[in-house]
Enzyme design. Structure first.
Site, short mmCIF file in Angstrom:
data_model
loop_
_atom_site.label_atom_id
_atom_site.label_comp_id
_atom_site.label_asym_id
_atom_site.label_seq_id
_atom_site.Cartn_x
_atom_site.Cartn_y
_atom_site.Cartn_z
N ARG A 1 -13.47 20.95 -27.21
CA ARG A 1 -13.10 20.55 -28.58
C ARG A 1 -12.71 19.08 -28.60
NH1 ARG A 1 -16.03 23.30 -30.49
NH2 ARG A 1 -16.53 23.83 -28.36
N GLN B 1 -20.07 29.91 -24.67
CA GLN B 1 -19.08 29.97 -25.74
C GLN B 1 -18.98 31.37 -26.35
OE1 GLN B 1 -18.58 26.30 -28.25
NE2 GLN B 1 -20.59 25.81 -27.44
N ASP C 1 -27.51 31.19 -36.26
CA ASP C 1 -26.58 30.28 -35.59
C ASP C 1 -25.54 31.10 -34.82
OD1 ASP C 1 -25.27 27.97 -34.85
OD2 ASP C 1 -24.22 27.74 -36.75
N GLU C 2 -24.93 30.50 -33.80
CA GLU C 2 -23.88 31.18 -33.00
C GLU C 2 -24.37 32.55 -32.55
OE1 GLU C 2 -21.48 29.53 -32.04
OE2 GLU C 2 -20.74 28.14 -33.56
N LYS D 1 -26.33 21.33 -32.68
CA LYS D 1 -27.10 22.51 -33.07
C LYS D 1 -27.23 22.64 -34.60
CE LYS D 1 -23.20 25.73 -32.81
NZ LYS D 1 -23.09 26.02 -34.23
N THR D 2 -26.16 22.29 -35.34
CA THR D 2 -26.24 22.39 -36.80
C THR D 2 -27.31 21.44 -37.33
OG1 THR D 2 -23.89 22.90 -36.87
CG2 THR D 2 -24.91 22.28 -38.95
#
Length: 669
Positions: free
Chosen positions: A605, A253, A222-223, A39-40
């Site tokens: 993770r 998330q 973002d997020e 996504k980044t």
């Protein structure tokens, strides 16, 4: 001409859905980005695409994320991709930094003076406690009431709009109004105001709203699943009629409801923007197939508005190892031994490993075992640099020098070091200031202040010094004037008087490190130059992020919440037991769903190897208990689990899960 392998730079390094997200320029877009799906990269490539291919001026683009580190990384990636092309004016920041920028430009429209202070949560709590004491309220509930006021603000409610059915909420609603008045009297705002006040400004002031909507023509968030009600309102007010919003998030998330995050903000987008386009990023670039298939199986138990399934081309990888441990000490021992064995076999580094847990208290046996094995480690979420008393002392002086009406800063600075000003003197000063509707600093100079000469002279001597130093900071070069401050107040001698030589030396070094960091901050391209700007920027950092920390070869110990956004070659997710994960305070279906998302975040993770652990016996509140294995363990397909030790260690399946499994098997035949 662009220095790329093909004529289309977007196509070079992105998969098809990522390319589609980057090229969607006009209108609202929701990018459902699964864990590890790049996504980044999408956000940074989209910024570059807007500047380079769409000829959008950088000053009209704003990207918002949730941590300073993520914002720095994003800005750095954009600069590298632009290869020297000018990006001046591009805004990449946290929500709070964006709110601060809006207030810094326009706070006078709300009746504040432009030298406002941002107070930290500790000073905010002191204010609440004092107000409760004055109102004969339940001061023992100050923290809970402060949290509820914060929740009011996060939900976008002003004092006159705050209502509640329960007693705690009613106490908080009653204190909210005088609390906000007290902040205003100090010309101060708290961290929640950095979202609430800009939203109010944009709603009420058309001139400011149109100016900011013209400035921010493309907004990337973002997020997005971590945003709260107030942040959503801020977004809506910034968008205006253009609706050029790119929201990137993952409902799987969303783990911050306790902090006010509203997972249904994803759902509200679809309602508020009928033309919303949804693009799913499901290819995971981080984890092996078995980790993803297991994580998919767990999170599939939660209800979803948007279905998605992560997949990977990295191969199946290892089965998920499960350590069946006797108790906490055995759990720590088994985990540390597994790390030592693996590191020896691979000749790897300590930074390749992370131990993740639900609650902070779980770290203790692991710390002991790591120390015994001489494994260097770092704990995420330890004491913040800005929580250290010497840093709070120094910042109190800076706040007072920039805004003399900052009462919390005055109270901390006036007796650090001690100046012979007793508590009774300060109580009388406080009472007088309140009656006269003055700040403590202004009240010091009033003729009607009725306190003994010794106390009055000491107060006026201190206040006179503040005026002189503030004048020096206005006229002289800022950094040398700040560097001389600790010596001016005799702070090193004070530290020696307070503690031993080693402690005094360590605390003095922390002050010097802060001064060095302020210097680096000033030297940045968009670095703050005035004392007010420096202070407000500093107040947004929860921790002083030392640049060398990321490069040290240390194992990471972290709560699951603090690990979000990180990745490690090997993850040990410990304490997979009922009442730990899911947490014992989670009772409703919504709470269990959030705990499941937390477990999912922990699983994803891991890049190559995931190990889970559970104890057959655990000490809780001074008593031994025999916890059941976490229900989330039972939701992982059996074929992906490798139970270490006896087969009988595998947990018994509860009847509901057994019935569901049987139904699935019969349905497939």
């Amino acid at each position: 001409m662009h220095l790329h392998g093909s004529c289309d730079p977007v196509a070079d390094e992105l998969n098809a859905p990522q390319q589609e997200a980057v090229r969607h320029v006009h209108g609202p877009l929701l990018v459902l980005a699964g864990a590890g799906s790049g996504k980044t990269r999408v956000i940074t490539r989209k910024i570059v695409h807007l500047i380079r291919e769409q000829q959008v001026a950088p000053k009209h683009i704003c990207a918002v994320t949730f941590t300073n580190k993520a914002a720095r990384e994003m800005k750095s990636r954009v600069s590298q991709s632009l290869q020297g092309q000018n990006s001046r004016g591009l805004m990449v920041s946290t929500f709070h930094r964006l709110g601060l920028d809006i207030l810094r430009k326009d706070i006078t429209r709300l009746g504040y003076r432009d030298n406002f202070s941002v107070i930290d949560p500790g000073d905010s709590l002191s204010m609440v406690r004092n107000l409760l004491r004055d109102a004969n309220g339940p001061s023992d509930l100050a923290e809970a009431i402060q949290a509820r006021i914060s929740r009011f603000k996060n939900d976008g409610f002003l004092p006159q709009e705050a209502q509640a059915d329960d007693r705690l909420g009613q106490e908080a609603a009653a204190i909210y109004k005088p609390y906000q008045r007290a902040l205003s009297a100090c010309n101060a705002v708290d961290l929640d105001d950095l979202i609430l006040l800009p939203t109010r400004l944009l709603q009420e002031n058309e001139e400011a709203r149109l100016a900011w909507q013209d400035r921010i023509r493309y907004l990337l968030v973002d997020e997005y699943q971590d945003s709260n009600g107030a942040q959503y309102r801020l977004i809506r007010n910034l968008l205006g009629v253009r609706h050029n919003l790119t929201a990137v998030g993952d409902d799987d998330q969303s783990i911050y409801s306790w902090r006010g995050a509203a997972a249904d903000n994803l759902h509200r987008l679809a309602q508020d923007f009928p033309t919303l386009k949804v693009i799913k990023l499901e290819q995971n670039y981080r984890s092996t197939g078995r980790i993803l298939q297991s994580a998919n199986a767990v999170i599939a138990q939660n209800p979803h508005l948007f279905e998605k399934r992560l997949w990977s081309t990295l191969g199946d990888g290892h089965a998920i190892r499960v350590l069946n441990c006797a108790d906490e000490s055995d759990e720590a021992e088994q985990v540390v031994n597994a790390i030592l064995r693996d590191r020896f076999q691979r000749q790897g580094e300590y930074r390749d490993y992370a131990i993740l847990y639900r609650s902070n208290h779980q770290s203790r046996p692991f710390e002991a075992a790591l120390r015994n094995a001489r494994i260097p480690y770092q704990i995420s979420g330890g004491l913040s640099f800005f929580e250290r008393s010497e840093i709070k002392d120094f910042l109190a002086y800076l706040r007072l020098l920039s805004n003399p009406d900052d009462d919390p800063a005055f109270l901390r600075a006036v007796n650090t070091p001690r100046r012979g000003i007793g508590s009774s003197t300060l109580e009388k000063l406080g009472e007088f200031a309140k009656n006269q509707n003055l700040s403590l600093f202004a009240a010091v100079w009033e003729e009607g202040l009725d306190i003994p000469d010794k106390g009055r002279n000491a107060l006026r001597s201190f206040a006179g010094w503040v005026n002189l130093k503030a004048d020096e900071l206005q006229k002289a070069e800022l950094l040398p004037a700040l560097q001389s401050l600790p010596d001016d107040i005799g702070y090193l001698q004070y530290l020696h008087n307070e503690g031993d030589e080693k402690d005094a030396s360590r605390r003095w070094e922390n002050i010097q490190e802060l001064l060095t960091w302020i210097k680096r901050l000033q030297e940045q391209e968009d670095g703050p130059q005035t004392l007010v700007e420096i202070l407000n920027r500093l107040m947004l950092f929860n921790v002083l992020e030392r640049e060398e920390d990321d490069d040290r070869d240390v194992l990471r110990l972290s709560t699951l919440h603090a690990a979000k956004g990180l990745e490690f070659p090997q993850v040990f997710l410990v304490g997979a037991e009922e009442e730990l994960l899911p947490h014992r305070n989670s009772e409703t279906p919504e709470q269990i769903a959030e705990e499941r998302r937390l477990f999912y975040v922990g699983m994803t993770r891991a890049r190559f190897r995931l190990t889970l652990s559970r104890c057959r016996k655990r000490r809780r509140y001074g008593q031994d208990v025999n916890p059941k294995a976490s229900r989330f363990l039972q939701e992982i397909p059996k074929e992906h689990l490798d139970w270490q030790g006896e087969q009988s260690a595998e947990p018994e399946m509860d009847p509901a899960t057994a019935f569901a499994r049987l139904r699935d098997i019969l349905g497939k035949q």
